[in-house]
Enzyme design. Structure first.
Site, short mmCIF file in Angstrom:
data_model
loop_
_atom_site.label_atom_id
_atom_site.label_comp_id
_atom_site.label_asym_id
_atom_site.label_seq_id
_atom_site.Cartn_x
_atom_site.Cartn_y
_atom_site.Cartn_z
N ASP A 7 30.98 55.26 80.08
CA ASP A 7 30.28 56.48 80.30
C ASP A 7 31.50 57.62 79.98
O ASP A 7 30.77 58.70 80.01
CB ASP A 7 29.85 56.78 81.78
CG ASP A 7 30.91 56.69 82.90
OD1 ASP A 7 32.16 56.36 82.46
OD2 ASP A 7 30.42 56.74 84.07
N SER A 8 32.56 56.92 79.56
CA SER A 8 33.57 58.30 78.97
C SER A 8 33.05 58.61 77.72
O SER A 8 33.44 59.58 77.15
CB SER A 8 34.82 57.44 78.47
OG SER A 8 34.57 56.07 77.70
N GLU A 13 31.29 51.35 89.31
CA GLU A 13 32.75 51.68 89.94
C GLU A 13 32.51 51.59 91.64
O GLU A 13 31.38 52.01 92.10
CB GLU A 13 32.83 53.32 89.66
CG GLU A 13 33.19 53.45 88.06
CD GLU A 13 33.51 54.97 87.76
OE1 GLU A 13 33.46 55.83 88.90
OE2 GLU A 13 33.41 55.08 86.68
N GLU A 39 41.97 50.60 87.18
CA GLU A 39 42.64 51.84 86.40
C GLU A 39 43.54 52.64 87.40
O GLU A 39 43.26 53.18 88.49
CB GLU A 39 41.11 52.77 86.27
CG GLU A 39 41.46 54.10 85.20
CD GLU A 39 40.40 54.76 84.66
OE1 GLU A 39 38.96 54.19 84.77
OE2 GLU A 39 40.58 55.84 84.17
O1 KIV Z 1 34.00 54.90 80.81
C1 KIV Z 1 35.06 54.00 80.21
O2 KIV Z 1 35.44 54.25 79.07
C2 KIV Z 1 35.57 53.24 81.38
C3 KIV Z 1 37.14 52.90 80.76
C4 KIV Z 1 37.96 53.97 80.88
C5 KIV Z 1 37.55 51.60 81.74
O3 KIV Z 1 35.34 52.97 82.24
#
Ligand code: KIV
Length: 285
Positions: free
Chosen positions: A45-46, A116, A183
């Site tokens: 979701d980044s 998460e 993380e």
């Molecule tokens: O959303 C993402 O890219 C992530 C990674 C940073 C682990 O959760």
């Protein structure tokens, strides 16, 4: 080409082989990473930040994750594809989480999902796994909780925070997670958690003691030259490469150097050109 499976990922940990994970958001990059041999493509979701330009991941929707998941899955001949459950798609109840996870598998190309949270999400993980969807956990800096955490800051510092993280990791493993992302936590703590678990840990800003590593692909590729956090290593300067290509194109258009004769079609069909394209469609050369 056979797919990387969850039992294979477990075997990699068992024999001490590191697991390489990269985020991917579209088919073109997924295909390149897959051909390079990356083991897991994470549709993170980044994408809310690096693709959509938001300051955090919170606005991303389940529909958007499914859209990007489908595109990545088309490019992943070998790599395992895991897709993030976005904010608001699993926190309400285990039932909501199961429904969201099933949608990501059925409509979003997901072979597993990531969520998460620690021990409070054990029942949620159990419910999703019971529905036959494998789950990757995510502990430490959990970006969907930035308002609670006070920003993108290192977690697990101090004895109480470290104890909590150790307990959360064990709870996620017991609930059925097949791997856990760690993380932005101290490297010693990450190594300790890794040694205490049967399942693999995948670190980002958590040091070399994890069973695998993940990076946001746009960070590794240097898509934003101004983003230089300690945990990233840049393997390319794509912002520079792409910027130079665009500037060169601009100059060629303004000065009429593009298109050239070789880029244009003549009035009469050329037998040589049509043969090159299989006799139909647009000739490429
Ligand atoms: O959303 C993402 O890219 C992530 C990674 C940073 C682990 O959760």
């Amino acid at each position: 080409m056979t797919k990387v499976t969850i039992p294979q990922l477990q075997k990699m940990k068992d024999r001490g082989e590191k697991i390489a994970v990269l985020t991917a958001y579209d088919c073109a990059f997924a295909r390149i990473f897959d051909r390079a041999g990356i083991d897991i493509l994470l549709v993170g979701d980044s994408l809310g930040m690096v693709i959509q330009g938001h300051p955090n991941t919170l606005p991303v929707t389940l529909e958007q994750m499914a859209y990007h998941g489908r595109a990545v899955a088309r490019g992943a001949a070998r790599a395992h594809v895991t897709v993030d459950l976005p904010f608001g798609s699993y926190q309400v109840s285990p039932q909501q989480a199961v429904e969201s996870a099933i949608r990501l598998v059925a409509e979003g190309g997901a072979e597993s999902v990531k969520l998460e949270g620690g021990a409070p999400f054990a029942a949620t993980v159990e419910a999703i796994v019971r529905a036959s969807v494998p789950v990757m956990g995510h502990l430490g800096l959990t970006p969907q909780s930035i308002h609670k955490l006070g920003g993108h800051v290192v977690q697990g510092r101090g004895p109480e925070a470290a104890r909590q993280l150790r307990e959360d990791a064990l709870a996620l493993e017991a609930a059925g997670c097949y791997a856990i992302v760690l993380e932005a936590i101290p490297q010693g703590l990450a190594a300790e958690i890794t040694a205490s678990l049967r399942i693999p840990t995948i670190g980002i800003g958590a040091g070399a003691g994890c069973d695998g590593q993940v990076l946001v692909s746009y960070d590794l590729l240097g898509m934003d030259a101004s983003f230089e956090p300690r945990f990233v290593r840049r393997y390319a300067e794509l912002a520079e490469v792409v910027g130079e290509a665009a500037a060169q194109y601009l100059d060629d258009v303004k000065t009429s150097r593009f298109p050239a004769e070789a880029n244009a079609y003549s009035d009469l069909p050329s037998p040589v050109r049509l043969a090159a394209s299989g006799g139909e469609g647009l000739a490429t050369k």
